[in-house]
Design an enzyme around this catalytic site. Structure first.
Site, PDB file in Angstrom:
ATOM      1  CB  ALA A 245      -0.927  -0.012   1.213  1.00  0.00           C
ATOM      2  N   PRO A 246       0.417   2.283  -0.745  1.00  0.00           N
ATOM      3  CG  PRO A 246       0.334   4.443  -1.646  1.00  0.00           C
ATOM      4  CD  PRO A 246       1.157   3.576  -0.743  1.00  0.00           C
ATOM      5  N   GLY A 247       0.256   1.083  -3.263  1.00  0.00           N
ATOM      6  CA  GLY A 247       0.241   0.287  -4.480  1.00  0.00           C
ATOM      7  C   GLY A 247       1.021   0.821  -5.665  1.00  0.00           C
ATOM      8  CE  LYS A 249       8.575   1.364  -3.522  1.00  0.00           C
ATOM      9  NZ  LYS A 249       7.565   2.002  -2.617  1.00  0.00           N
ATOM     10  CG  ASP A 294       2.599  -9.410  10.700  1.00  0.00           C
ATOM     11  OD1 ASP A 294       3.602  -8.852  10.219  1.00  0.00           O
ATOM     12  OD2 ASP A 294       2.418  -9.527  11.925  1.00  0.00           O
ATOM     13  CG  ASP A 311       8.885   0.115   0.123  1.00  0.00           C
ATOM     14  OD1 ASP A 311      10.032   0.573   0.023  1.00  0.00           O
ATOM     15  OD2 ASP A 311       7.893   0.816   0.381  1.00  0.00           O
ATOM     16  CB  CYS A 363      10.781   6.173   1.794  1.00  0.00           C
ATOM     17  SG  CYS A 363       9.675   6.000   3.207  1.00  0.00           S
TER      18      CYS A 363
END
Length: 412
Positions: A245-247, A249, A294, A311, A363
């Site tokens: 999320a949010p998708g 990539k 998870d 990520d 990030c």
């Protein structure tokens, strides 16, 4: 219509003293005003971004420690004086004094007036204090200097207080960057081509953008886009996006796969999983299967895959120009993250086929969460090899601070 500065005051008070998230509380607050929304956004985000600098000047001239509401007014006034060139000094000071009356704190009107007049006549910061100059926590600045060197740190610090660029990733199932730029220009949205993407250089309403609603693009930071490309996914692959999320990539990967193959996109929160599925539907992508998972716990229902994007949750020190509160985090508050990140990477790697590729990314700009996590993983998994490693730093026309490492699992 509600006074814009009063809206900004109420919003900032919630952010600083009620621990509210700036983007959430601000979006809700501007619904109460008909005009000057851009001014409110600029003032609120500006004060949050420059809090350390503002507090330096206020502390210098305040004869006593201001109460929270008065401190909020002083920060707003000082920001307008120091950083909003289009606001006359007289307006910045007079409107700040007026705010004391609006919130029934008239007793402090003279105090606010005197402090702001003194700040207006000063404006000088210590030359060698990068923390004050750019309003970034001293510990964070020192960490960056230690890890990346002073020259590199000074090169990207000016960007953390600039408006972040917005990149539109063309949906390659339907268009390329040139045709997307043309479609946007037909809606009076200006931009320029940057690599495969379009940097949107004018203001626009995403919800009312025809090209967006038709699925011609999705919004994704340039550094994130480059990370998705580094996975190297191709038609027919089976891909796992662990923290999707949010998708963004996942959408890029699906488009590069020409919507042929399979992508499992997971997140731990149901609401965020829906964001992924809604985005895929808008873009006409059919190969993404979403679900709640998870990432730190092994799930026997997840099949073996060719490529994995990992990520992970991180401190976010690479995106402080988008989320300004992050710059004030205490480093101790994120000290437990590397253990969790390694746990997610280790668990994720168990789904990878021999000869497959896994990309670990964050990030953030913090080697403890980046290079050191990857080194720890490689030390305990000698059947993996490091193929590529990249750290991106914030830039005016480029992406956010970002890190990724491409790892390959050796053939049996």
């Amino acid at each position: 219509m509600k006074n814009p500065r009063l809206v900004a005051f109420e919003t900032l008070y919630k952010i600083f003293y009620n621990n509210a998230y700036s983007n959430i509380v601000l979006d809700k607050a501007v619904d109460n005003i008909d005009g000057d929304k851009a001014f409110v956004y600029a003032l609120v985000y500006g004060v949050v971004e420059r809090k350390l600098t503002l507090d330096y000047f206020i502390k210098k001239y305040a004869t006593s420690k201001p109460k929270p509401k008065i401190m909020t007014i002083l920060r707003m006034g000082a920001y307008q004086l120091l950083f909003m060139d289009k606001v006359p000094s007289s307006a910045a000071i007079n409107e700040s004094v007026e705010l004391t009356r609006l919130i029934k704190q008239d007793f402090y009107s003279s105090f606010v007036n005197a402090v702001l007049h003194k700040i207006d006549n000063d404006r000088v910061l210590p030359d060698d204090d990068l923390s004050l100059k750019y309003s970034v926590g001293k510990n964070l600045v020192n960490m960056w200097i230690k890890q990346y060197g002073r020259e590199k740190t000074e090169s990207f610090l000016p960007c953390v207080n600039e408006k972040p660029p917005v990149f539109a990733v063309p949906n390659s199932l339907f268009c390329d960057s040139e045709s997307l730029l043309k479609a946007l220009s037909e809606e009076s949205i200006s931009g320029k081509i940057v690599g495969d993407c379009v940097e949107i250089t004018s203001s626009f309403d995403l919800n009312n953008c025809s090209a967006f609603n038709k699925g011609l693009f999705h919004i994704e930071d340039l550094s994130s886009y480059e990370c998705a490309l580094a996975l190297g996914a191709k038609e027919g692959d089976t891909v796992l996006d662990m923290c999707s999320a949010p998708g963004g990539k996942a959408f890029t990967i699906a488009e590069k796969m020409n919507n042929k193959g399979k992508i499992y996109a997971f997140d731990i929160h149901e609401k965020r999983v829906k964001q992924i599925s809604d985005g895929a539907q808008r873009l006409g992508i059919s190969i993404i299967e979403t679900g709640i998972n998870d990432a730190s716990v092994y799930n026997p229902n997840i099949p073996a895959v060719d490529r994995i994007l990992c990520d992970v949750v991180c401190s976010g020190f690479g995106i402080i120009r988008r989320k300004p509160e992050i710059r004030y985090k205490e480093l101790d508050s994120v000290s437990a993250l590397p253990k969790k990140q390694l746990e997610i990477l280790q668990t994720s790697s168990s789904y990878l086929k021999s000869g497959g590729t896994i990309v670990y990314s964050t990030c953030t700009l913090n080697k403890k969460e980046n290079e050191k996590v990857v080194r720890a993983f490689l030390e305990s998994n000698n059947n993996f090899a490091l193929i590529e490693e990249k750290t991106s730093f914030p830039s005016a026309d480029g992406g956010d601070g970002f890190y990724y490492a491409v790892l390959r699992k050796n053939e049996n």
